[in-house]
Design a protein around this motif. Structure first.
Motif, short mmCIF file in Angstrom:
data_model
loop_
_atom_site.label_atom_id
_atom_site.label_comp_id
_atom_site.label_asym_id
_atom_site.label_seq_id
_atom_site.Cartn_x
_atom_site.Cartn_y
_atom_site.Cartn_z
N ASN A 199 0.83 -1.21 0.00
CA ASN A 199 0.00 0.00 0.00
C ASN A 199 0.87 1.26 0.00
O ASN A 199 0.58 2.22 -0.73
CB ASN A 199 -0.92 0.00 1.21
CG ASN A 199 -1.84 1.21 1.23
OD1 ASN A 199 -2.65 1.40 0.34
ND2 ASN A 199 -1.69 2.04 2.25
N ARG A 200 1.93 1.26 0.80
CA ARG A 200 2.82 2.42 0.84
C ARG A 200 3.49 2.63 -0.52
O ARG A 200 3.58 3.76 -1.01
CB ARG A 200 3.89 2.24 1.92
CG ARG A 200 3.36 2.39 3.34
CD ARG A 200 4.50 2.50 4.35
NE ARG A 200 5.30 1.29 4.41
CZ ARG A 200 5.04 0.26 5.21
NH1 ARG A 200 3.99 0.29 6.01
NH2 ARG A 200 5.83 -0.80 5.23
N PHE A 201 3.94 1.53 -1.12
CA PHE A 201 4.59 1.63 -2.43
C PHE A 201 3.64 2.21 -3.47
O PHE A 201 3.98 3.16 -4.19
CB PHE A 201 5.07 0.25 -2.89
CG PHE A 201 5.59 0.24 -4.31
CD1 PHE A 201 6.91 0.55 -4.58
CD2 PHE A 201 4.74 -0.06 -5.37
CE1 PHE A 201 7.38 0.56 -5.89
CE2 PHE A 201 5.20 -0.05 -6.69
CZ PHE A 201 6.53 0.26 -6.94
N HIS A 202 2.42 1.64 -3.55
CA HIS A 202 1.50 2.06 -4.59
C HIS A 202 0.90 3.44 -4.32
O HIS A 202 0.59 4.17 -5.26
CB HIS A 202 0.40 1.01 -4.78
CG HIS A 202 0.89 -0.22 -5.47
ND1 HIS A 202 1.25 -0.23 -6.80
CD2 HIS A 202 1.12 -1.48 -5.01
CE1 HIS A 202 1.66 -1.44 -7.14
NE2 HIS A 202 1.59 -2.21 -6.07
N THR A 208 2.80 10.20 -7.21
CA THR A 208 3.95 10.88 -7.82
C THR A 208 4.18 10.54 -9.29
O THR A 208 4.80 11.32 -10.01
CB THR A 208 5.24 10.55 -7.05
OG1 THR A 208 5.47 9.12 -7.09
CG2 THR A 208 5.14 11.00 -5.60
N GLU A 209 3.68 9.39 -9.73
CA GLU A 209 3.95 8.97 -11.11
C GLU A 209 2.67 8.77 -11.93
O GLU A 209 2.53 9.33 -13.01
CB GLU A 209 4.76 7.65 -11.11
CG GLU A 209 6.09 7.74 -10.39
CD GLU A 209 7.10 8.60 -11.13
OE1 GLU A 209 6.94 8.77 -12.36
OE2 GLU A 209 8.03 9.11 -10.49
N PHE A 210 1.77 7.96 -11.41
CA PHE A 210 0.61 7.55 -12.20
C PHE A 210 -0.27 8.73 -12.59
O PHE A 210 -0.71 8.84 -13.74
CB PHE A 210 -0.21 6.52 -11.42
CG PHE A 210 -1.38 5.97 -12.18
CD1 PHE A 210 -1.20 4.98 -13.14
CD2 PHE A 210 -2.66 6.44 -11.95
CE1 PHE A 210 -2.27 4.48 -13.86
CE2 PHE A 210 -3.74 5.94 -12.67
CZ PHE A 210 -3.54 4.96 -13.62
#
Length: 214
Positions: A199-202, A208-210
């Motif tokens: 969850n933290r990663f996504h 920041t990216e998607f």
């Protein structure tokens, strides 16, 4: 699509069983093992061989295989939860798990505006706005002016909304079967730890990216 994935998973499990008995076995010997085990005729041999080769290619690339399985299994777990929750939600007059999410987010975020709810729920703003209007009509949430932005409003749970949310949490806690199935306490803790890490990663990637790609 789901049936084909289930078939693939079944074939992967059979491949693992086969390799436990014959560590050096190849696709052809695996196909023959399957045919003997399942009593298939010669007409099926070519199909079994080809499917076996595809499974082996996937299985021998664990990174690709695991990514596919994790995504599939998480999606499947989500569908299990949605189906298990239907009956208790209907009894409480909750139309969907998304309504529950919005109520829970409104409480957790503490007087959020609609954009904050939309971002946290990862739902389209128009969809969230329509759902919030329905919840307001039912007396579950209230809007008040945002002191920092007169054009916006803040959302909060009404006493009726707080009462309903408490009932939902109680219903989910008593839901059968439990989402955690037959996992031990230690296994549950390990699972939660891994899911929190994902969850933290996504969450970071999504923010920041998607979103920049859209």
């Amino acid at each position: 699509m789901e049936n084909s994935i289930d078939d693939l998973l079944d074939l992967i499990h059979k491949w693992k069983s086969f390799r436990e008995n014959d560590a050096s076995g190849d696709a052809i010997s695996f196909a023959r093992w399957l045919l003997n085990r399942e009593g298939a005729g010669q007409d099926a041999e070519k199909s079994v061989v080809e499917n076996s080769k595809n499974v082996i290619r996937t299985y021998q690339s664990p990174d690709i295989s695991n990514k596919a399985l994790v995504g599939y299994l998480l999606g499947r777990m989500n569908m299990f939860v949605k189906n298990y929750a239907k009956e208790p939600f209907q009894k409480l007059g909750v139309a969907s798990i998304e309504e529950f999410r919005l109520l829970a987010l409104t409480q957790r975020l503490k007087n959020p505006n609609r954009s904050e709810i939309s971002n946290e729920a990862m739902m389209e703003f128009s969809t969230v706005n329509d759902m919030l209007k329905r919840l307001e009509k039912r007396g579950l949430i209230a809007h008040e002016k945002d002191e920092n932005d007169k054009r916006a409003s803040r959302v909060s749970l009404t006493p009726k909304g707080k009462e309903l949310l408490g009932k939902i949490f109680n219903a989910l806690a008593g839901m059968q079967p439990k989402v955690t199935g037959d996992l031990s306490d230690e296994e549950q803790e390990n699972l939660v730890s891994l899911l929190m890490r994902l969850n933290r990663f996504h969450t970071h990637y999504f923010e920041t990216e998607f979103k920049k790609k859209k």
